[in-house]
Design a protein around this motif. Structure first.
Motif, PDB file in Angstrom:
ATOM      1  N   GLN A   1      -4.492   9.147   0.209  1.00 23.13           N
ATOM      2  CA  GLN A   1      -5.015   8.984  -0.584  1.00 23.13           C
ATOM      3  C   GLN A   1      -3.937   7.361  -1.062  1.00 23.13           C
ATOM      4  O   GLN A   1      -3.037   8.109  -1.799  1.00 23.13           O
ATOM      5  CB  GLN A   1      -4.911   9.957  -2.455  1.00 23.13           C
ATOM      6  CG  GLN A   1      -5.526  11.093  -1.530  1.00 23.13           C
ATOM      7  CD  GLN A   1      -5.803  11.826  -2.923  1.00 23.13           C
ATOM      8  OE1 GLN A   1      -6.369  11.633  -4.393  1.00 23.13           O
ATOM      9  NE2 GLN A   1      -5.720  13.121  -2.816  1.00 23.13           N
ATOM     10  N   ASP A   2      -4.796   6.287  -1.761  1.00 23.06           N
ATOM     11  CA  ASP A   2      -4.159   5.256  -2.540  1.00 23.06           C
ATOM     12  C   ASP A   2      -4.402   5.970  -3.407  1.00 23.06           C
ATOM     13  O   ASP A   2      -4.663   5.612  -4.092  1.00 23.06           O
ATOM     14  CB  ASP A   2      -5.128   3.708  -1.331  1.00 23.06           C
ATOM     15  CG  ASP A   2      -4.729   2.738  -2.636  1.00 23.06           C
ATOM     16  OD1 ASP A   2      -3.226   2.858  -2.914  1.00 23.06           O
ATOM     17  OD2 ASP A   2      -4.764   1.890  -2.258  1.00 23.06           O
TER      18      ASP A   2
ATOM     19  N   SER B   1      -0.006   5.212  -0.008  1.00 21.89           N
ATOM     20  CA  SER B   1      -0.728   6.684   0.485  1.00 21.89           C
ATOM     21  C   SER B   1       0.145   7.835   0.362  1.00 21.89           C
ATOM     22  O   SER B   1       1.194   8.090   1.077  1.00 21.89           O
ATOM     23  CB  SER B   1      -1.453   6.600   1.142  1.00 21.89           C
ATOM     24  OG  SER B   1      -2.208   4.976   1.778  1.00 21.89           O
TER      25      SER B   1
ATOM     26  N   MET C   1      -2.300   3.183  -5.451  1.00 21.09           N
ATOM     27  CA  MET C   1      -2.297   1.785  -5.936  1.00 21.09           C
ATOM     28  C   MET C   1      -3.288   1.841  -6.793  1.00 21.09           C
ATOM     29  O   MET C   1      -3.230   1.427  -7.793  1.00 21.09           O
ATOM     30  CB  MET C   1      -1.747   1.617  -5.321  1.00 21.09           C
ATOM     31  CG  MET C   1      -0.510   0.782  -4.671  1.00 21.09           C
ATOM     32  SD  MET C   1       1.335   0.616  -5.583  1.00 21.09           S
ATOM     33  CE  MET C   1       0.832  -1.323  -5.265  1.00 21.09           C
TER      34      MET C   1
ATOM     35  N   GLN D   1       0.746  -1.558   0.111  1.00 21.27           N
ATOM     36  CA  GLN D   1      -0.171   0.039  -0.264  1.00 21.27           C
ATOM     37  C   GLN D   1       1.209   1.581  -0.165  1.00 21.27           C
ATOM     38  O   GLN D   1       1.874   1.315   0.447  1.00 21.27           O
ATOM     39  CB  GLN D   1      -1.061  -0.090   1.587  1.00 21.27           C
ATOM     40  CG  GLN D   1      -2.253  -1.063   0.816  1.00 21.27           C
ATOM     41  CD  GLN D   1      -2.817  -1.059   2.425  1.00 21.27           C
ATOM     42  OE1 GLN D   1      -2.379  -0.338   3.558  1.00 21.27           O
ATOM     43  NE2 GLN D   1      -3.898  -1.927   3.081  1.00 21.27           N
TER      44      GLN D   1
END
Length: 623
Positions: A389-390, A385, A392, A383
């Motif tokens: 905000q992700d 961020s 990926m 992950q």
């Protein structure tokens, strides 16, 4: 390589007989459209047998041109040499070219800065060393091949017989540099010229190369002309030092005199700007380097700045269990035979206004981690961020917009600049692409940024090839800053800079961090700079973080054997320690290549102090 240091008593005093090399009033000029321009302006020095003379100065000072002039490797149609260069009393500047070719390689060996570009990529390293022996009539055939293997063993390359059959790209940077040394010493020269041979190397490999040169020098009785901009390396290896500026010698003398009783203000500036490992004061927070103001000539010694990190807010960058592997040997039917475990289960948080440094040797996964965070290479899992905000899950368009908040300064400035567009356009391109202003505003922004990184705004109309490596790196820094990002991933962004320019760029990064609350993921092998820049340090080995914590805790109380090895290998800018025994491990870092069915073991960590964790290891652990 514990036997590569020398006690003070074992180092012979330089002889008083005829010097190996005597340079007198050397002047080098180049022809331009406006006439002849003198670059080297009448320099003089001597080097004795078993003596090391360091020529130190910033990019453009004339160091490398001096070396090329001694070797007569400059184009005779556009360059002019005057003065005298004598090798054991034999004048080289008037020597016919056929005889000069015999001198090169046979009587004078040279190690260039970038080994990969100096070696033939299509010939095995053993054949290239053997070719040197054949060309100079030393030996032929099987004898030359056997001598090539012996030279590889002499420069401490493991499994030399097998490595002799490998191509250069299959070797690490340190191994390639050792091949260059083997080639330079194959014909047992009287003089070795080393032009920035350790600039791009990891700190542990650099320590090995310096110790290797010192030992081989004593064994072969040769003089060494060592060109560098690293004052720590100067203190480590030089008997005498020549300081150059603008093509002239501004000061020369014994290295002890240069460091302890410098007369020139420029020399004092160079020494003051040297980052010294373990010199942090106060609360251990990052502090500015000493740096000269080029307009006033005044040395600025800044006080340590206060900690600006906001520990209460969420992290601006969060990385959890990041994994990146590269498949190897896929067959026609798609079967993978092995994988490079470049990044394995890496996790960390980066706060606003904070600098986290990733350190470790080449191949440990530092740069791959940075590129995976930017999604320039797609990770297998994990992950990432930014501001919660992700990234990926973002598509290409959203990711492009997100990159306004996270920018990267790449390791190779020449490869990251388009050679066909002017640098002003390169710096303005991100600004215009993200529609942050008009072209007129972009020009003003470019001028401001170029001045901030120590360049004249007028250079905006030049092309990348017209700049030195250090200047190109500053241009890349300016381009990354053009979007005013929240996070900057700096991949070896100051590794190739002169010491005073490095100080200016690092101070600039610190000032911008203080002013705008920027966060840096700082990837570097320069441990002294890391100590100054960092709030936190993560030590990487074979794709994993083996130790992480506050910079002061990691440097003052390293726990993992690999961290201790890195810190022990840092050159200390103290000439009184020059001939002391150094404990240097000669082993290469292990390979990150694993079988296709390899399952990484679960790692456990021990908390040493608040925020300071170390990966557990057993007593048989070895680098």
């Amino acid at each position: 390589m514990s036997d590569l240091g020398f006690d003070k008593a074992s180092v012979p005093t330089p002889p008083t007989t005829e010097p190996v090399l005597a340079v007198s009033d050397l002047k080098t000029s180049f022809q331009t459209k406006t006439g002849w321009i003198e670059i080297v302006k009448g320099i003089s020095f001597e080097i004795g047998a078993r003596e090391t003379l360091c020529v130190v100065g910033e990019s453009g000072s004339g160091k490398s041109v001096t070396a090329l002039s001694i070797m007569r490797l400059l184009d005779p149609t556009s360059s002019r040499l005057r003065g005298s260069v004598k090798l054991s009393g034999r004048e080289l500047l008037t020597l016919p070219e056929p005889q000069m070719r015999e001198v090169r390689g046979r009587q004078i060996g040279m190690i260039f800065q970038e080994a990969l570009t100096s070696l033939n990529p299509l010939a095995t390293v053993g054949n290239q060393i053997a070719e040197t022996l054949v060309i100079h009539g030393q030996m032929e055939g099987a004898a030359a091949q056997a001598e090539a293997v012996r030279m590889l063993e002499k420069v401490r390359i493991p499994a030399a017989k097998a490595r002799a059959n490998e191509l250069p790209h299959n070797l690490s940077g340190g191994m390639r540099q050792r091949v260059m040394i083997a080639m330079a010493l194959a014909c047992k020269p009287q003089l070795l010229i080393a032009d920035e041979p350790t600039t791009a190397l990891d700190v542990t490999i650099q320590a090995q190369i310096l110790q290797l040169i010192k030992q081989l020098q004593q064994e072969e009785g040769m003089g060494v002309l060592f060109i560098t901009h690293d004052m720590g390396v100067v203190a480590e290896i030089a008997d005498r030092t020549v300081v150059m500026l603008g093509g002239q010698v501004v000061e020369q003398g014994s290295t002890d005199q240069i460091f302890n009783a410098a007369q020139s203000s420029y020399t004092k500036t160079l020494i003051a700007a040297v980052p010294r490992l373990g010199s942090m004061k106060g609360n251990g927070q990052p502090e500015h380097f000493s740096v000269v103001d080029r307009k006033t000539g005044v040395l600025r010694v800044s006080e340590p700045r206060p900690d600006t990190v906001d520990h209460q807010s969420p992290p601006v960058l969060s990385v959890k269990n990041l994994v990146k592997r590269f498949d190897l040997g896929a067959s026609f039917f798609g079967k993978v035979h092995g994988r490079v475990h470049a990044v394995e289960n890496v996790s960390f948080d980066l706060m606003a206004g904070e600098t986290l440094s990733l350190v470790g040797e080449s191949g440990c996964g530092k740069s791959t981690t940075g590129r995976a965070i930017m999604r320039l290479t797609e990770p297998q899992s994990g992950q990432i961020s930014i501001d919660g905000q992700d990234i990926m899950a973002m598509d290409r368009d959203r990711m492009r917009d997100m990159r306004r908040n996270i920018q990267m300064i790449f390791q190779d400035p020449f490869a990251s600049l388009n050679p066909r567009i002017r640098v002003g356009e390169a710096v303005a391109e991100p600004y215009l692409t993200h529609k942050l202003g008009t072209r007129q505003q972009a020009r003003a922004k470019v001028a401001e940024l170029l001045e901030q990184v120590g360049l004249d705004p007028d250079v905006a109309n030049r092309y990348p090839a017209q700049f030195s490596g250090g200047q190109r790196q500053r241009i890349c820094v300016a381009r990354a800053l053009s979007l005013e990002p929240k996070v900057i991933v700096a991949d070896e962004s100051v590794s190739g800079l002169d010491v005073s320019i490095k100080a200016q760029v690092v101070n600039l990064l610190l000032d911008l961090q203080q002013k705008y609350g920027l966060s840096y993921l700082f990837i570097s092998h320069d441990m002294a700079v890391v100590e100054r820049m960092s709030h936190k340090v993560a030590v990487m080995y074979l794709g994993e973080i083996v130790e992480m914590g506050p910079a002061a805790a990691v440097f003052k109380n390293p726990q993992h054997p690999y961290t201790k090895r890195l810190i022990a290998a840092v050159p200390i800018p103290d000439p009184s320690r020059r001939n002391q025994l150094r404990q240097v491990v000669a082993d290469e870092i292990k390979s990150p290549i694993r079988p296709a069915d390899f399952v990484p073991p679960e790692r456990t960590y021990t908390t040493v102090s608040p925020g300071h964790v170390v990966q557990d290891w057993d007593e048989n652990w070895k680098v």
